[in-house]
Design an enzyme around this catalytic site. Sequence first.
Site, mmCIF file in Angstrom:
data_model
loop_
_atom_site.group_PDB
_atom_site.id
_atom_site.type_symbol
_atom_site.label_atom_id
_atom_site.label_comp_id
_atom_site.label_asym_id
_atom_site.label_seq_id
_atom_site.Cartn_x
_atom_site.Cartn_y
_atom_site.Cartn_z
ATOM 1 N N GLY A 167 13.880 16.011 -11.420
ATOM 2 C CA GLY A 167 15.211 16.208 -12.002
ATOM 3 C C GLY A 167 16.175 16.838 -11.020
ATOM 4 O O GLY A 167 17.331 16.411 -10.882
ATOM 5 N N HIS A 216 13.359 33.731 18.765
ATOM 6 C CA HIS A 216 14.686 34.161 18.333
ATOM 7 C C HIS A 216 15.734 33.309 19.032
ATOM 8 O O HIS A 216 15.640 33.105 20.231
ATOM 9 C CB HIS A 216 14.914 35.632 18.701
ATOM 10 C CG HIS A 216 16.309 36.095 18.348
ATOM 11 N ND1 HIS A 216 16.680 36.344 17.048
ATOM 12 C CD2 HIS A 216 17.398 36.325 19.125
ATOM 13 C CE1 HIS A 216 17.953 36.719 17.039
ATOM 14 N NE2 HIS A 216 18.416 36.710 18.286
ATOM 15 N N ALA A 227 1.154 14.877 -3.433
ATOM 16 C CA ALA A 227 0.546 13.948 -2.477
ATOM 17 C C ALA A 227 -0.437 14.668 -1.555
ATOM 18 O O ALA A 227 -1.542 14.174 -1.299
ATOM 19 C CB ALA A 227 1.650 13.283 -1.659
ATOM 20 N N CYS A 229 4.060 7.676 -3.949
ATOM 21 C CA CYS A 229 4.673 8.534 -2.927
ATOM 22 C C CYS A 229 5.483 7.716 -1.921
ATOM 23 O O CYS A 229 6.667 7.965 -1.709
ATOM 24 C CB CYS A 229 3.583 9.329 -2.220
ATOM 25 S SG CYS A 229 4.207 10.303 -0.857
ATOM 26 N N GLU A 237 15.859 17.039 -7.623
ATOM 27 C CA GLU A 237 16.085 16.233 -6.408
ATOM 28 C C GLU A 237 17.013 15.053 -6.703
ATOM 29 O O GLU A 237 18.034 14.864 -6.025
ATOM 30 C CB GLU A 237 14.753 15.733 -5.835
ATOM 31 C CG GLU A 237 13.912 16.865 -5.243
ATOM 32 C CD GLU A 237 12.621 16.388 -4.592
ATOM 33 O OE1 GLU A 237 12.406 15.172 -4.482
ATOM 34 O OE2 GLU A 237 11.817 17.259 -4.185
ATOM 35 N N MET A 278 0.131 17.748 -9.303
ATOM 36 C CA MET A 278 0.280 16.334 -8.921
ATOM 37 C C MET A 278 1.107 16.251 -7.651
ATOM 38 O O MET A 278 2.329 16.070 -7.699
ATOM 39 C CB MET A 278 0.932 15.571 -10.063
ATOM 40 C CG MET A 278 -0.001 15.404 -11.241
ATOM 41 S SD MET A 278 0.770 14.428 -12.522
ATOM 42 C CE MET A 278 -0.598 14.102 -13.598
ATOM 43 N N LEU A 299 0.853 -1.190 0.000
ATOM 44 C CA LEU A 299 0.000 0.000 0.000
ATOM 45 C C LEU A 299 0.892 1.245 0.000
ATOM 46 O O LEU A 299 2.077 1.165 0.294
ATOM 47 C CB LEU A 299 -0.885 0.006 1.254
ATOM 48 C CG LEU A 299 -1.813 -1.196 1.447
ATOM 49 C CD1 LEU A 299 -2.634 -1.019 2.725
ATOM 50 C CD2 LEU A 299 -2.732 -1.378 0.242
HETATM 51 P P1 NAI Z 1 7.855 18.722 -13.469
HETATM 52 O O1 NAI Z 1 6.636 19.076 -14.224
HETATM 53 O O2 NAI Z 1 8.066 19.217 -12.091
HETATM 54 O O3 NAI Z 1 9.138 19.168 -14.317
HETATM 55 C C1 NAI Z 1 9.360 18.708 -15.629
HETATM 56 C C2 NAI Z 1 10.374 19.630 -16.287
HETATM 57 O O4 NAI Z 1 10.734 19.048 -17.512
HETATM 58 C C3 NAI Z 1 9.827 21.015 -16.575
HETATM 59 O O5 NAI Z 1 10.759 21.954 -16.117
HETATM 60 C C4 NAI Z 1 9.679 21.008 -18.094
HETATM 61 O O6 NAI Z 1 9.876 22.294 -18.653
HETATM 62 C C5 NAI Z 1 10.797 20.066 -18.499
HETATM 63 N N1 NAI Z 1 10.609 19.411 -19.792
HETATM 64 C C6 NAI Z 1 9.470 18.916 -20.305
HETATM 65 N N2 NAI Z 1 9.711 18.342 -21.513
HETATM 66 C C7 NAI Z 1 11.045 18.466 -21.746
HETATM 67 C C8 NAI Z 1 11.921 18.059 -22.796
HETATM 68 N N3 NAI Z 1 11.464 17.377 -23.852
HETATM 69 N N4 NAI Z 1 13.240 18.367 -22.701
HETATM 70 C C9 NAI Z 1 13.716 19.049 -21.621
HETATM 71 N N5 NAI Z 1 12.932 19.441 -20.605
HETATM 72 C C10 NAI Z 1 11.618 19.151 -20.641
HETATM 73 O O7 NAI Z 1 7.909 17.113 -13.549
HETATM 74 P P2 NAI Z 1 8.750 16.054 -12.721
HETATM 75 O O8 NAI Z 1 9.958 16.654 -12.113
HETATM 76 O O9 NAI Z 1 8.907 14.895 -13.630
HETATM 77 O O10 NAI Z 1 7.752 15.672 -11.576
HETATM 78 C C11 NAI Z 1 6.518 15.042 -11.917
HETATM 79 C C12 NAI Z 1 5.424 15.415 -10.952
HETATM 80 O O11 NAI Z 1 5.687 14.887 -9.690
HETATM 81 C C13 NAI Z 1 5.264 16.910 -10.814
HETATM 82 O O12 NAI Z 1 3.900 17.233 -10.804
HETATM 83 C C14 NAI Z 1 5.884 17.202 -9.488
HETATM 84 O O13 NAI Z 1 5.293 18.298 -8.846
HETATM 85 C C15 NAI Z 1 5.641 15.909 -8.718
HETATM 86 N N6 NAI Z 1 6.725 15.732 -7.770
HETATM 87 C C16 NAI Z 1 6.733 16.480 -6.665
HETATM 88 C C17 NAI Z 1 7.788 16.409 -5.788
HETATM 89 C C18 NAI Z 1 7.788 17.274 -4.620
HETATM 90 O O14 NAI Z 1 6.744 17.760 -4.230
HETATM 91 N N7 NAI Z 1 8.927 17.536 -4.054
HETATM 92 C C19 NAI Z 1 8.907 15.514 -6.011
HETATM 93 C C20 NAI Z 1 8.813 14.800 -7.222
HETATM 94 C C21 NAI Z 1 7.754 14.922 -8.062
#
Ligand code: NAI
Length: 468
Positions: free
Chosen positions: A188, A446, A322, A45, A190, A320, A41
């Site tokens: 990317g 502080h 959690a 995430c 992280e 997207m 489960l």
């Molecule tokens: P993302 O949408 O955050 O970033 C994807 C990046 O790839 C964007 O900057 C976009 O401009 C770039 N891109 C798209 N097509 C491309 C190409 N052909 N060539 C080069 N660059 C390109 O997506 P990511 O990092 O894959 O994460 C997926 C989802 O998971 C997101 O919605 C994200 O918010 C979520 N997530 C959240 C995390 C967190 O809250 N810390 C950690 C990991 C994921």
Amino acid sequence: MSEENTFDLIIIGSGPGGYVAAIRGAQLGLKTALIEKEKHLGGTCLNVGCIPSKALLHSTEMYHFAGHGADAHGIDLTNLSINIEKLMAKKSKTVDQLRAGVQHLMRANKIKVFNGLGMLAGGSKVRIKEKNDETVLTGKHIIIATGSSSIELPFLQFDGEIVVSSDQAIAFNTVPEKLAVVGAGAIGLELGSVWARLGSKVEVIEFLPNIAPTFDKDVSKMAERLFKKQGLNFHLKTKVTGLKKEKGKNILTAEKDGKEIVFEADKVLVAVGRKPYTDRLGLETAGIETDDKGRIPVDKYFKTSADGIYAIGDVIPGPMLAHKAEEEGVACVERIAGQAGHVNYDVIPNVIYTEPEIASVGMTEATAKEAGIEFKSGKFNFAGNGRAIATDATDGFVKVTACAKTDRIIGVQVIAKSASELISAAVTHMEYGGSAEDLGRTIHAHPTLSEAMKEAGLAVGGNAIHST
Ligand code: NAI
């Protein structure tokens, strides 16, 4: 249909959206079933996303400190080494502990868990397929919480070995010498950080002109400068075009300003976003159509076009995340139970867990401008914060943006150590409609990093104390 297989609420998918919805359903007295196709489960995430990546970020941050920061504190760590097997075992232990926690919560809330692929079977029926067995459940209400999967580029298809998604990049058993990362978003940055800290030569290729492009431009610029110092190489406004083999080496090809550039890579992490996961869900049987992005359209109470069927989380429009899925799960179930659950989409925090971390809530100056809102911003640098100086955390700032007429906060951006924790003060102020002055007049202990939040609130009115 046996009484045993009849439920008030059936949830398909046990990620943070699904399992939290199940708990809320049980709390509200609904006889609840939760269906999961994977062995464990917790969804993406817990198993291959937020949690394992945070464990890896923590371990590698300590390793990076040991190699690059400890000496300045008089801590002698000569002959430093890293054992990847142990590092991965530590990550797995974290995941196992949380898996057990979710299992326990299901048992304690008397939620019936079914292992198998859940498929809408028409009307109030859900079919569960597990190997050769099939079970049919009937539910007054059905929630789809099937999440998302990594987007694949047509010219760079996942093979799980060379071209990988985050699923594999959290589990390499050796440090790739050369890692190419496509996409400078959350994943990317992280995972690029994790492997750069472990010694990979990391090239990040991003289509847009900024890294972390959804964040404030000042944040993106500072992040780029700081991450470069940590060894991440960025290639912005660069379009990846393909992958070829040359003399046994993997060559990633890309295009910048009309010219071809190439990167040799042992692994290519494609992190260009995620797409809703609705494979074999039986949406057609239920008469539910997806939109142009494959998402399930819902109304404000999460109802799909089919009676009694709802959808939440990554599978519907919105960020997207959690925590967004969790809130939707709770609100959806509360509506089903006749309560007034709702999600405030204006105050969903967004975090990238790099070092320093990046966090935001609400609008950036750019989105406020686009919306035609007159605003004023206040910024405070951590270089003026006592705790930051004492703890080597001076890189970064807080920017508070407020409506120029009412002073109500419309957005906050933070780049700092522990930005993920600091942002929650801004979220709370915004949830209650707080003004920049409210934030500035709230007493913060502080010395703490959180005083920078207060100072940025004061800075909106030009009244920050510890800056000139
Ligand atoms: P993302 O949408 O955050 O970033 C994807 C990046 O790839 C964007 O900057 C976009 O401009 C770039 N891109 C798209 N097509 C491309 C190409 N052909 N060539 C080069 N660059 C390109 O997506 P990511 O990092 O894959 O994460 C997926 C989802 O998971 C997101 O919605 C994200 O918010 C979520 N997530 C959240 C995390 C967190 O809250 N810390 C950690 C990991 C994921």
